[in-house]
Scaffold this motif. Structure first.
Motif, PDB file in Angstrom:
ATOM      1  N   ASP A  38       0.828  -3.208   3.649  1.00 15.79           N
ATOM      2  CA  ASP A  38       0.043  -3.469   4.845  1.00 15.79           C
ATOM      3  C   ASP A  38       0.687  -2.736   6.012  1.00 15.79           C
ATOM      4  OD1 ASP A  38      -1.452  -4.394   6.951  1.00 15.79           O
ATOM      5  OD2 ASP A  38      -0.728  -6.444   6.863  1.00 15.79           O
ATOM      6  N   HIS A  39       0.292  -1.471   6.168  1.00 17.60           N
ATOM      7  CA  HIS A  39       0.683  -0.748   7.375  1.00 17.60           C
ATOM      8  C   HIS A  39      -0.394  -1.008   8.412  1.00 17.60           C
ATOM      9  CE1 HIS A  39       4.184   1.394   5.924  1.00 17.60           C
ATOM     10  NE2 HIS A  39       3.545   1.733   4.829  1.00 17.60           N
ATOM     11  N   ASN A  40      -0.201  -0.579   9.592  1.00 19.20           N
ATOM     12  CA  ASN A  40      -1.128  -0.849  10.694  1.00 19.20           C
ATOM     13  C   ASN A  40      -2.453  -0.093  10.566  1.00 19.20           C
ATOM     14  OD1 ASN A  40      -1.601  -2.249  13.142  1.00 19.20           O
ATOM     15  ND2 ASN A  40      -1.243  -0.369  14.275  1.00 19.20           N
ATOM     16  N   ASP A  41      -2.479   0.984   9.788  1.00 16.81           N
ATOM     17  CA  ASP A  41      -3.648   1.863   9.745  1.00 16.81           C
ATOM     18  C   ASP A  41      -4.709   1.388   8.758  1.00 16.81           C
ATOM     19  OD1 ASP A  41      -2.299   3.608  11.506  1.00 16.81           O
ATOM     20  OD2 ASP A  41      -1.250   4.518   9.826  1.00 16.81           O
ATOM     21  N   ASN A  86       0.056   4.692   4.617  1.00 23.09           N
ATOM     22  CA  ASN A  86       0.079   3.525   3.756  1.00 23.09           C
ATOM     23  C   ASN A  86       0.877   3.883   2.510  1.00 23.09           C
ATOM     24  OD1 ASN A  86      -0.562   1.009   2.437  1.00 23.09           O
ATOM     25  ND2 ASN A  86      -2.315   0.877   3.810  1.00 23.09           N
ATOM     26  N   GLN A  94      -7.890  -1.326  10.554  1.00 23.30           N
ATOM     27  CA  GLN A  94      -6.982  -0.794  11.567  1.00 23.30           C
ATOM     28  C   GLN A  94      -6.500  -1.915  12.489  1.00 23.30           C
ATOM     29  OE1 GLN A  94      -6.178   2.573  12.026  1.00 23.30           O
ATOM     30  NE2 GLN A  94      -4.875   2.144  13.759  1.00 23.30           N
ATOM     31  N   GLY A  95      -5.192  -2.051  12.622  1.00 26.24           N
ATOM     32  CA  GLY A  95      -4.621  -2.983  13.582  1.00 26.24           C
ATOM     33  C   GLY A  95      -4.714  -4.451  13.219  1.00 26.24           C
ATOM     34  N   LYS A  96      -5.271  -4.780  12.077  1.00 27.65           N
ATOM     35  CA  LYS A  96      -5.388  -6.177  11.656  1.00 27.65           C
ATOM     36  C   LYS A  96      -4.287  -6.492  10.654  1.00 27.65           C
ATOM     37  CE  LYS A  96      -9.366  -6.896  13.750  1.00 27.65           C
ATOM     38  NZ  LYS A  96      -9.525  -7.741  14.879  1.00 27.65           N
ATOM     39  N   LYS A  97      -3.454  -7.473  10.956  1.00 28.59           N
ATOM     40  CA  LYS A  97      -2.358  -7.846  10.067  1.00 28.59           C
ATOM     41  C   LYS A  97      -2.917  -8.699   8.935  1.00 28.59           C
ATOM     42  CE  LYS A  97       2.089  -7.580   9.423  1.00 28.59           C
ATOM     43  NZ  LYS A  97       2.596  -6.368   8.866  1.00 28.59           N
TER      44      LYS A  97
END
Length: 167
Positions: free
Chosen positions: A151-154, A39, A9-12
């Motif tokens: 790569d979505h934020n979730d 996703n 979560q939140g990791k690019k």
């Protein structure tokens, strides 16, 4: 983590792209999202378009209600064939399959075929013309391309990813 590919979560982290390209194949995988998760898996991704491809949407349908954005749709192009798909609740594993053979494409979810379409058909090209993908030449037609995990934020978890070439 313990044999599971985890997008935190939140990791690019960036998209994951197959090294080789595929023409006729069956791609199967298991996945799970948390509540409100989003996703997808893209296929027929070609370099000249970047990370653009046909997308098998994976989303928490309880919080995302748009018909062209529900799990198993051809994201923002075609809705799935069934209103109520056999999607498991957030936090549980789902099994999905994308099958591309000739011009025919199928999306499967937990053992049920939820969408099928023909590449280059009037139905697909008309839907593409109404979508954000209309600016990409040839989108909706058959191409040999990569498979991409988005790569979505979730947070999203993947396991048992398998691809089989069809002849």
């Amino acid at each position: 983590e313990k044999g599971v590919l985890v997008k935190l979560q939140g990791k690019k982290a960036g998209n994951l792209l197959t090294r080789r390209t595929w023409t006729d194949y069956e791609f199967a995988w298991e996945w799970k999202l948390g509540p409100k998760g989003n996703n997808g898996v893209k296929y027929m991704v070609i370099e000249k378009r970047g990370a653009i491809g046909h997308e098998y949407q994976m989303i928490d349908d309880n919080h995302h209600k748009k018909p062209l954005g529900k799990t198993g749709t051809f994201y923002v192009v075609l809705p799935r064939d069934m209103e109520k798909a056999p999607l498991k609740e957030p936090g549980q594993w789902n099994h999905s399959v994308i099958k591309v053979q000739g011009q025919h494409v199928e999306h499967w979810l937990n053992g049920k075929k939820i969408l099928q379409y023909e590449l280059g058909s009037e139905r697909v090209l008309a839907a593409v013309a109404k979508s954000k993908f209309k600016r990409f030449e040839g989108f909706g037609k058959k191409v040999t391309g990569h498979i991409l995990l988005t790569d979505h934020n979730d947070r999203c978890e993947f396991r048992n990813l398998k691809i089989r070439e069809l002849k």
